[in-house]
Design an enzyme around this catalytic site. Structure first.
Site, PDB file in Angstrom:
ATOM      1  N   GLU A 165       0.786  -1.252   0.143  1.00  0.00           N
ATOM      2  CA  GLU A 165       0.191  -0.074  -0.135  1.00  0.00           C
ATOM      3  C   GLU A 165       0.788   1.265   0.021  1.00  0.00           C
ATOM      4  OE1 GLU A 165      -2.936  -0.224  -0.762  1.00  0.00           O
ATOM      5  OE2 GLU A 165      -3.258  -2.360  -0.461  1.00  0.00           O
ATOM      6  N   GLU A 249      -0.772  -3.436  -9.844  1.00  0.00           N
ATOM      7  CA  GLU A 249      -0.692  -4.386  -8.775  1.00  0.00           C
ATOM      8  C   GLU A 249       0.779  -5.079  -8.830  1.00  0.00           C
ATOM      9  OE1 GLU A 249      -2.613  -4.407  -6.156  1.00  0.00           O
ATOM     10  OE2 GLU A 249      -3.758  -2.629  -7.471  1.00  0.00           O
TER      11      GLU A 249
END
Length: 389
Positions: A165, A249
């Site tokens: 994150e 991602e």
């Protein structure tokens, strides 16, 4: 822009993302043009098709400043209130070091190691295993973690998720995703508004002229074209959202490995999260920002994340990790389990990386800490780049 490594991939991805977002603004203008076509048909249903296009183009030029200002106001509202909306939907609340010392310290260590400003840390009550980053500037950045994730993952795996994150924040993914969702929301709002007005209003076109039938048919054709433009704009806005999320991602996984020097932790975190990340109360926009989004569209065409299998395969191939395959989470301990006959706590088994030699680190020295029964700590701890925790 050619990409030869992690940082050039990030720069290249940012450039492509900015171009995609510029394309989303163009979609807003396409919708204005489609709306102008419909408006001209409502005003006079007896014109030729070419007349409608000329009049709609004139209307677009007149409405261009208003459309731009309207889209800008929409973005400003999202800029100041998007985090409050996300918290209201997910139930996330900010926590301090005193409330969550384990999680707070892991995040703080990662931030200190790279000189990254500490984002807000938030917890949401959910048995799902997931986490996401949000915010549009340093004052708003936040990382939200579910209680289910904290219970199921050990310290190394949680650290890997936090690194994932943080990488989204460092790479600018969070800002771009929020803006893309906002603009896509504008497109979706006006597309739905058009279809509701048209199908619920019962409007009929009965324009009269010497060629009335031909021109009446032209009005219907223009309405069909306008509806097609709106549908195309909506579809393209969704495709852009998915592209922005899906392509990032892999970079976030790689960034996590760079921060933690522990590819196995990221792999095991993904395997534990796999299929367990659904947040029932979360909108699709929030799920797109999560570590994993289990929601899939038709034939995975509208999947916002690459599969866990593909992400793990990339970590094994490029980071030297070890894939344990799909994992089943351990059952919650029953009464009397987890303690010895003398009532003392039984230490957990060694972590998956205690017997593996990764590309950046080894096993704990024989004189490592012992007696710590916290999952992910004790004999199986890995000496990270900043010392033992």
């Amino acid at each position: 822009m050619a990409a030869y490594g992690l940082y050039t991939h990030i720069a290249s991805n940012k450039t492509r993302s900015v171009l995609l977002l510029a394309g989303l603004f163009l979609l807003v203008y396409v919708m204005v043009f489609a709306g102008a076509l419909v408006g001209e048909v409502f005003a006079d249903g007896g014109r030729a098709v070419s007349d409608y296009f000329h009049l709609a183009l004139r209307d677009l030029i007149v409405a261009l400043p208003v459309a731009t200002i309207g889209a800008a106001i929409w973005i400003v509202i999202a800029y100041f209130f998007h985090q409050s909306i996300i918290d209201a939907v997910t139930g996330g609340h900010e926590v301090t070091r005193q409330e969550e010392p384990r999680l707070y310290n892991l995040l703080e260590n990662l931030c200190i190691s790279r000189g990254i400003p500490m984002p807000k840390l938030k917890i949401m009550q959910s048995e799902s295993l997931n986490a996401f980053a949000s915010g549009l500037n340093r004052r708003q950045y936040a990382i939200t973690v579910t209680t289910g994730l904290l219970d199921a993952l050990d310290d190394h795996e949680i650290e890997a998720v936090l690194g994932h994150e943080l990488t989204h924040i460092r790479n600018g993914d969070v800002q771009l995703m929020v803006i893309a969702v906002v603009i896509a929301g504008v497109v979706g709002f006006f597309a739905e508004l058009f279809f509701r007005i048209y199908f619920n209003s019962g409007v009929r076109f009965s324009g009269r002229s010497s060629n009335g039938d031909r021109k009446g048919g032209g009005a219907i054709l223009v309405i069909i074209l306008a509806a097609a433009l709106l549908a195309l704009a909506w579809l393209l806005s969704q495709v852009v959202r998915f592209a922005l999320s899906r392509s990032r991602e892999f970079l976030a996984d790689a960034g996590s490995v760079e921060l933690t020097k522990n590819p196995d932790a990221m792999i095991w975190a993904l395997r534990k999260i796999e299929g367990r990340g659904e947040l029932p109360r979360a909108t699709s926009a929030i799920m797109e920002m999560c570590v994993d989004n289990p929601r899939r569209g038709f034939a995975d065409l509208f999947a916002t994340h690459p599969s866990v299998e593909a992400r793990v395969r990339a970590l094994v191939q490029y980071a030297g990790g070890h894939d344990p395959g799909p994992l089943a989470l351990p059952e919650p301990p029953q009464e009397g389990e987890g303690y010895g006959d003398d009532g003392t706590a039984v230490p957990p088994p060694a972590g998956p990386w205690s017997a593996q030699q990764g590309p950046w680190g080894g096993k704990t020295p024989p004189d490592g800490p012992s007696g710590d029964t916290t999952p992910g700590r004790g004999a199986d701890i890995i000496p990270g780049p900043w010392g033992r925790r």
